[in-house]
Scaffold this active site. Sequence first.
Site, short mmCIF file in Angstrom:
data_model
loop_
_atom_site.label_atom_id
_atom_site.label_comp_id
_atom_site.label_asym_id
_atom_site.label_seq_id
_atom_site.Cartn_x
_atom_site.Cartn_y
_atom_site.Cartn_z
N ASP A 149 4.38 -25.90 30.66
CA ASP A 149 4.86 -26.76 29.55
C ASP A 149 4.66 -28.36 29.76
O ASP A 149 3.97 -28.36 29.63
CB ASP A 149 6.50 -26.19 30.33
CG ASP A 149 8.24 -26.24 29.80
OD1 ASP A 149 8.13 -27.47 28.81
OD2 ASP A 149 8.94 -25.34 29.10
N HIS A 207 11.40 -31.75 28.62
CA HIS A 207 11.57 -29.96 27.78
C HIS A 207 11.23 -29.28 29.25
O HIS A 207 12.15 -28.62 29.83
CB HIS A 207 10.33 -29.25 26.84
CG HIS A 207 10.97 -27.83 26.50
ND1 HIS A 207 9.94 -27.41 27.35
CD2 HIS A 207 11.76 -27.44 25.72
CE1 HIS A 207 10.47 -25.77 26.55
NE2 HIS A 207 11.42 -26.13 26.07
N SER A 381 13.89 -21.84 24.67
CA SER A 381 13.14 -22.23 25.25
C SER A 381 14.35 -22.30 26.70
O SER A 381 14.36 -22.43 27.95
CB SER A 381 13.29 -23.81 24.74
OG SER A 381 12.01 -23.72 24.67
#
Length: 568
Positions: A149, A207, A381
Amino acid sequence: MLRRLALPLAVVVLATVPAPAPAVAGPPPAAAPAFLVRPAAGPAALTDDLAAVGRADGVRLAVRRTLATGDLLVRADHALPARGVAALLDRLRARADVAWAGQETRLRADTDPVPPVAWDLHDPVGGVYADAAWATGADGAGVTVAVLDTGVTRHHGLAGRLLPGYDFVSAPDDARDGDGRDPDATDQGDWAEPGDCGAEFRPSSWHGTHVAGTVAARDESGVAGLAPGARIQPVRVLGRCGGTTADLVDAIVWAAGGRVPGVPDNPTPARVLNLSLGAPGSCDPATQAAIDDAVARGATVVVSAGNAGADAAQQTPASCAGVLTVAASTVDGERAGYSNRGTAVELAAPGGDREHGVRSTVDTGRTVPEGDGWAAYAGTSMAAPHVSAAVALLLDRRPDLRPAEAAALLTATARPSARPDECRCGAGVLDVDLALRAATGRPGATTRLLVRAGVRPGEPTVENAGVRLAGTLSRLGTGLPDWDPSGVPLRPVDRTGPYRTVLTVPAGTELAYKYTLGDWAHVEQTWTDSDAGCGDVADRTVTAGAPGTVQVVADLTTGFRGVPPCDR
């Protein structure tokens, strides 16, 4: 094909000051095209002949590096119009010494604010039944989950959970650490200034920190990961404007314990790889080769399905073979409208929506890290790390499980959608409690009962009051009284129904029940004929099946007392 990777998610921004008005900017400058090329034989001869390929367009092609899969990352020395890129790619593909070639592209992240709520672990309809899973003693201890990520920050909710990782973002400007690939997988911020990869400023998403927290956070604020005993290995593949397939390919191989040229070996290979990222298009051979290598090493690869509301078969790496592709579900246990769907999807997991997001760890900075925070995000996600954490719990109890066996346990115990043909979300919604029961051979003493009631659409009284289930509910052992007309509320799948709930029932128990609108003045009735009107419905009954199983009860109501056509 070498693509530009981004995050299929929705992000909430924690800044307390108003965002500045978007600056006016033209399109970002065109980048020199890059390609992934697989030599038909050894790479040496092809490397020498690349100059001839680009000569017609006045382009110099150079091999930047060899990927872990043996594919070459080839980059032109300057930008080209689309026709020039296509012609160059055609010439590469036409060569006898090239097995395949594809162009690098970029992925994008969606940003939508959602309020903070906590439902994904415990809600009886939309949650994953974490409490029952934890009661078995499983917490993911001893299992490493690699999060490929944006990297992670040193959030205190992840204290003691982080292993050394690696930063695979090879472009220094995108990595923002000045040196490209290095052993520091810290998220430096993925914000974008106007003109970087769009006309507007985009704040940092944090994220990777959010995904990592969904797997394994531990925090006094109430944020908890589904596998709080697991270790997180941050593997940075996304930076400013996303990432590249070339970086992802090497990261997949490295995370699972494979060799990557020029990168130290991973001392703690992961058993689970979480890829909450994607790009439009089908799975390319390089990405497939990397995934094949990871799976052969015993790693389960979990991938988000994507947020386009389209067929996941047109998203990579969601469309790759051997991965667990995860759609997003809502608090009502149905596929979120934005989530990709289709035959490439194995199952769904909580991803949330604008009203009910998934709360996890983030940073508060709009650009660079500033401090620990929490936020609710929504997207596929967010769904994928629930499945990655579930695999970690299974491996906690059954370290011998191979990737295909873990996938089979999760799909066999998922809770079906109320409308499977419309959901197109694989086996249904993740139920980690039932998966653990199946994995350990201990089915327990209860059955999961999925109750669905169809209603006449378009009746305001029903829509306003909502549908309830009344009956011998004391047999559930949850303290509910028998035949209370307000009983258990059912949730509408959409504005026209059907209504549904999920009950955990002692196996073999017989329940008697009826549907109401909250009181006996509005109990369900059945239409007989135009002269007699409606009559009372006899008690419905159901007997719970074998322990550790999912049982679907699909009823159809024809009316309720006091509501047309039963209002005479």
